[in-house]
Motif scaffolding. Structure first.
Motif, PDB file in Angstrom:
ATOM      1  N   HIS A  97       0.850  -1.207   0.000  1.00  0.00           N
ATOM      2  CA  HIS A  97       0.000   0.000   0.000  1.00  0.00           C
ATOM      3  C   HIS A  97       0.877   1.244   0.000  1.00  0.00           C
ATOM      4  O   HIS A  97       0.714   2.141  -0.819  1.00  0.00           O
ATOM      5  CB  HIS A  97      -0.912   0.000   1.236  1.00  0.00           C
ATOM      6  CG  HIS A  97      -1.860  -1.150   1.238  1.00  0.00           C
ATOM      7  ND1 HIS A  97      -3.000  -1.176   0.489  1.00  0.00           N
ATOM      8  CD2 HIS A  97      -1.817  -2.339   1.889  1.00  0.00           C
ATOM      9  CE1 HIS A  97      -3.638  -2.317   0.670  1.00  0.00           C
ATOM     10  NE2 HIS A  97      -2.939  -3.039   1.511  1.00  0.00           N
ATOM     11  N   HIS A  98       1.827   1.251   0.952  1.00  0.00           N
ATOM     12  CA  HIS A  98       2.669   2.436   1.106  1.00  0.00           C
ATOM     13  C   HIS A  98       3.376   2.808  -0.198  1.00  0.00           C
ATOM     14  O   HIS A  98       3.429   3.980  -0.574  1.00  0.00           O
ATOM     15  CB  HIS A  98       3.707   2.180   2.211  1.00  0.00           C
ATOM     16  CG  HIS A  98       4.713   3.270   2.344  1.00  0.00           C
ATOM     17  ND1 HIS A  98       4.456   4.424   3.061  1.00  0.00           N
ATOM     18  CD2 HIS A  98       5.958   3.411   1.820  1.00  0.00           C
ATOM     19  CE1 HIS A  98       5.518   5.213   2.996  1.00  0.00           C
ATOM     20  NE2 HIS A  98       6.438   4.621   2.237  1.00  0.00           N
ATOM     21  N   ILE A  99       3.876   1.798  -0.884  1.00  0.00           N
ATOM     22  CA  ILE A  99       4.690   2.053  -2.075  1.00  0.00           C
ATOM     23  C   ILE A  99       3.855   2.666  -3.217  1.00  0.00           C
ATOM     24  O   ILE A  99       4.388   3.243  -4.158  1.00  0.00           O
ATOM     25  CB  ILE A  99       5.403   0.750  -2.512  1.00  0.00           C
ATOM     26  CG1 ILE A  99       6.759   1.067  -3.123  1.00  0.00           C
ATOM     27  CG2 ILE A  99       4.547  -0.098  -3.436  1.00  0.00           C
ATOM     28  CD1 ILE A  99       7.708  -0.099  -3.174  1.00  0.00           C
TER      29      ILE A  99
ATOM     30  N   VAL B  80      -3.309   1.577   9.014  1.00  0.00           N
ATOM     31  CA  VAL B  80      -2.537   2.753   8.600  1.00  0.00           C
ATOM     32  C   VAL B  80      -1.051   2.401   8.630  1.00  0.00           C
ATOM     33  O   VAL B  80      -0.641   1.467   9.319  1.00  0.00           O
ATOM     34  CB  VAL B  80      -2.765   3.963   9.555  1.00  0.00           C
ATOM     35  CG1 VAL B  80      -4.140   4.557   9.375  1.00  0.00           C
ATOM     36  CG2 VAL B  80      -2.505   3.563  11.002  1.00  0.00           C
ATOM     37  N   CYS B  81      -0.262   3.162   7.864  1.00  0.00           N
ATOM     38  CA  CYS B  81       1.188   2.993   7.932  1.00  0.00           C
ATOM     39  C   CYS B  81       1.674   3.431   9.313  1.00  0.00           C
ATOM     40  O   CYS B  81       1.025   4.252   9.960  1.00  0.00           O
ATOM     41  CB  CYS B  81       1.873   3.863   6.878  1.00  0.00           C
ATOM     42  SG  CYS B  81       1.765   3.220   5.219  1.00  0.00           S
ATOM     43  N   HIS B  82       2.828   2.927   9.722  1.00  0.00           N
ATOM     44  CA  HIS B  82       3.325   3.272  11.055  1.00  0.00           C
ATOM     45  C   HIS B  82       4.316   4.426  11.062  1.00  0.00           C
ATOM     46  O   HIS B  82       4.824   4.791  12.108  1.00  0.00           O
ATOM     47  CB  HIS B  82       3.948   2.033  11.715  1.00  0.00           C
ATOM     48  CG  HIS B  82       2.919   1.047  12.138  1.00  0.00           C
ATOM     49  ND1 HIS B  82       2.452   0.960  13.434  1.00  0.00           N
ATOM     50  CD2 HIS B  82       2.214   0.136  11.431  1.00  0.00           C
ATOM     51  CE1 HIS B  82       1.529   0.026  13.500  1.00  0.00           C
ATOM     52  NE2 HIS B  82       1.368  -0.498  12.303  1.00  0.00           N
ATOM     53  N   HIS B  83       4.578   4.970   9.870  1.00  0.00           N
ATOM     54  CA  HIS B  83       5.527   6.092   9.852  1.00  0.00           C
ATOM     55  C   HIS B  83       4.820   7.374  10.280  1.00  0.00           C
ATOM     56  O   HIS B  83       3.594   7.476  10.165  1.00  0.00           O
ATOM     57  CB  HIS B  83       6.153   6.240   8.458  1.00  0.00           C
ATOM     58  CG  HIS B  83       5.155   6.318   7.345  1.00  0.00           C
ATOM     59  ND1 HIS B  83       4.368   7.419   7.141  1.00  0.00           N
ATOM     60  CD2 HIS B  83       4.802   5.419   6.392  1.00  0.00           C
ATOM     61  CE1 HIS B  83       3.589   7.209   6.097  1.00  0.00           C
ATOM     62  NE2 HIS B  83       3.819   5.989   5.640  1.00  0.00           N
ATOM     63  N   PRO B  84       5.588   8.377  10.749  1.00  0.00           N
ATOM     64  CA  PRO B  84       4.958   9.645  11.138  1.00  0.00           C
ATOM     65  C   PRO B  84       4.373  10.347   9.904  1.00  0.00           C
ATOM     66  O   PRO B  84       4.706   9.961   8.777  1.00  0.00           O
ATOM     67  CB  PRO B  84       6.119  10.454  11.738  1.00  0.00           C
ATOM     68  CG  PRO B  84       7.362   9.700  11.476  1.00  0.00           C
ATOM     69  CD  PRO B  84       7.033   8.355  10.942  1.00  0.00           C
TER      70      PRO B  84
ATOM     71  N   GLY C  26       1.665   4.977  -2.441  1.00  0.00           N
ATOM     72  CA  GLY C  26       1.253   6.277  -1.900  1.00  0.00           C
ATOM     73  C   GLY C  26      -0.031   6.194  -1.093  1.00  0.00           C
ATOM     74  O   GLY C  26      -0.659   7.203  -0.798  1.00  0.00           O
ATOM     75  N   VAL C  27      -0.443   4.981  -0.727  1.00  0.00           N
ATOM     76  CA  VAL C  27      -1.654   4.799   0.086  1.00  0.00           C
ATOM     77  C   VAL C  27      -1.222   4.492   1.514  1.00  0.00           C
ATOM     78  O   VAL C  27      -0.521   3.507   1.753  1.00  0.00           O
ATOM     79  CB  VAL C  27      -2.511   3.626  -0.467  1.00  0.00           C
ATOM     80  CG1 VAL C  27      -3.721   3.387   0.415  1.00  0.00           C
ATOM     81  CG2 VAL C  27      -2.917   3.909  -1.899  1.00  0.00           C
ATOM     82  N   HIS C  28      -1.595   5.344   2.459  1.00  0.00           N
ATOM     83  CA  HIS C  28      -1.114   5.172   3.829  1.00  0.00           C
ATOM     84  C   HIS C  28      -2.239   4.837   4.796  1.00  0.00           C
ATOM     85  O   HIS C  28      -2.038   4.784   6.010  1.00  0.00           O
ATOM     86  CB  HIS C  28      -0.353   6.430   4.275  1.00  0.00           C
ATOM     87  CG  HIS C  28       0.642   6.870   3.237  1.00  0.00           C
ATOM     88  ND1 HIS C  28       1.812   6.180   2.993  1.00  0.00           N
ATOM     89  CD2 HIS C  28       0.609   7.891   2.324  1.00  0.00           C
ATOM     90  CE1 HIS C  28       2.468   6.764   2.001  1.00  0.00           C
ATOM     91  NE2 HIS C  28       1.744   7.797   1.570  1.00  0.00           N
ATOM     92  N   ARG C  29      -3.420   4.645   4.253  1.00  0.00           N
ATOM     93  CA  ARG C  29      -4.592   4.282   5.051  1.00  0.00           C
ATOM     94  C   ARG C  29      -5.466   3.401   4.158  1.00  0.00           C
ATOM     95  O   ARG C  29      -5.787   3.804   3.047  1.00  0.00           O
ATOM     96  CB  ARG C  29      -5.343   5.562   5.440  1.00  0.00           C
ATOM     97  CG  ARG C  29      -6.470   5.389   6.419  1.00  0.00           C
ATOM     98  CD  ARG C  29      -7.065   6.757   6.759  1.00  0.00           C
ATOM     99  NE  ARG C  29      -6.163   7.554   7.598  1.00  0.00           N
ATOM    100  CZ  ARG C  29      -6.147   7.493   8.934  1.00  0.00           C
ATOM    101  NH1 ARG C  29      -6.988   6.702   9.570  1.00  0.00           N
ATOM    102  NH2 ARG C  29      -5.310   8.220   9.639  1.00  0.00           N
TER     103      ARG C  29
HETATM  104 ZN   LIG Z   1       2.861   4.821   4.228  1.00  0.00          ZN
END
Ligand SMILES: [Zn+2]
Length: 328
Positions: free
Chosen positions: A125-127, A141-145, A129-132
């Motif tokens: 997902h993150h890669i 959700v992604c765990h990055h800030p 550009g989807v963080h939720r």
């Molecule tokens: Zn992310």
């Protein structure tokens, strides 16, 4: 704890192959530790099929983990190969992040296999550009800030792109997903690799040693290893930790590696001192035989010739006829 507490020497004549030797040494060593009352909760190895089988069948009450370093190496090899294809070039800038993400998924799972898997898959997902996102009706959700605007301008992959599909097939590989469940404790065998390199100092591979010599040399290698394995990182004159910088071909990036303080060899002085003290001790009787290794059943090494040897006289006559002139 990174010290070596036990070792087993297996002779080539005891087993049919190097794989069988490894399995034999593994079982013998583990049985010894269990016999000595060591409470073994987790065992970490590489993914060798024979060791997996032994753990599954003979020690099912001990949790078997895989070394993340070995798994990481094979995942990255596949990804580097994929990213070298012309159509998948967009994957290349992501390799270091994927590499970090694999370690993070294991190290942050606190022993929970599902958490480890879920975190690993979240990469897909993150890669893009989807963080939720939602998975089985649950929001993740992604765990990055929260990302800055600058960070949000990354080269996200498109789900339909060849690069994403190549990544997806590596990330979602069934064998990998199965193995990740046994990596949630994040147990390394890294210090064992350190031991193997220092062992070469005592047991050079191109030399052949007899059993007793090999045992003594292995013991010395272990004493050396145990005396040095926890040494500190070196510091500069300014008191900063020392690093060396090298180029990693695999990740195609420069990396920093810590430089440790020099090894200490004081264990040798202690050893000599104890030998001399023992020699002076009148209570030690020197007629006692040395501890002998226990006799073990040996296999007879099979002759590689598939047919029995003809009589010597026949072979000798054939040998000498080779040196006779043709047709005489
Ligand atoms: Zn992310």
């Amino acid at each position: 704890m990174k010290e070596i507490v036990h070792f087993e020497l297996v002779e080539a004549s005891e087993a049919s192959s190097s794989v069988a030797m490894e399995a034999m040494g593994f079982k013998r060593g583990l049985n010894y530790l269990l016999h000595m009352g060591v409470d073994v909760g987790v065992i970490t190895t590489d993914r060798s099929p024979s060791i997996r089988k032994i753990m599954r069948e003979d020690y099912s009450d001990i949790h078997h983990e895989f070394d993340p370093w070995h798994v990481h190496k094979s995942v990255m090899k596949k990804l580097v190969a994929a990213s070298n294809k012309k159509d998948n070039q967009d994957l290349r800038p992501w390799l270091k992040s994927v590499s970090n993400h694999l370690y993070w998924s294991c190290s942050s799972a606190n022993g929970d296999p599902e958490k480890c898997l879920q975190r690993w898959r979240s990469l897909l997902h993150h890669i893009c550009g989807v963080h939720r996102w939602e998975e089985d009706g649950v929001e993740h959700v992604c765990h990055h800030p929260a990302m800055t605007e600058e960070q949000q301008r990354k080269n996200w992959l498109q789900v339909e792109s060849s690069a994403f599909k190549a990544l997806n097939s590596v990330v979602m590989d069934n064998n990998l997903l199965r193995d990740l469940k046994q990596m949630a404790h994040f147990k390394h065998t890294g210090s064992l690799e350190v031991y193997h390199s220092s062992m070469l100092k005592y047991t050079e591979k191109r030399l052949h040693f007899k059993y007793d010599t090999m045992r003594a040399r292995t013991q010395l290698a272990i004493l050396d290893h145990n005396a040095n394995v926890s040494r500190a990182q070196g510091t500069t004159k300014e008191g900063q930790p020392r690093y060396r910088y090298c180029y990693s071909k695999q990740s195609a990036q420069w990396v920093a590696k810590p430089i440790y303080v020099h090894t200490q060899q004081a264990f040798r002085d202690n050893l000599v001192e104890r030998v001399l003290k023992r020699r002076e001790d009148p209570a030690v009787i020197y007629t006692e035989p040395l501890p002998r290794r226990q006799p073990r059943r040996r296999r007879l090494l099979q002759n590689i010739a598939p047919v029995p040897r003809p009589p010597k006289a026949f072979l000798l006559s054939r040998h000498s006829s080779r040196f006779k002139p043709y047709l005489t």
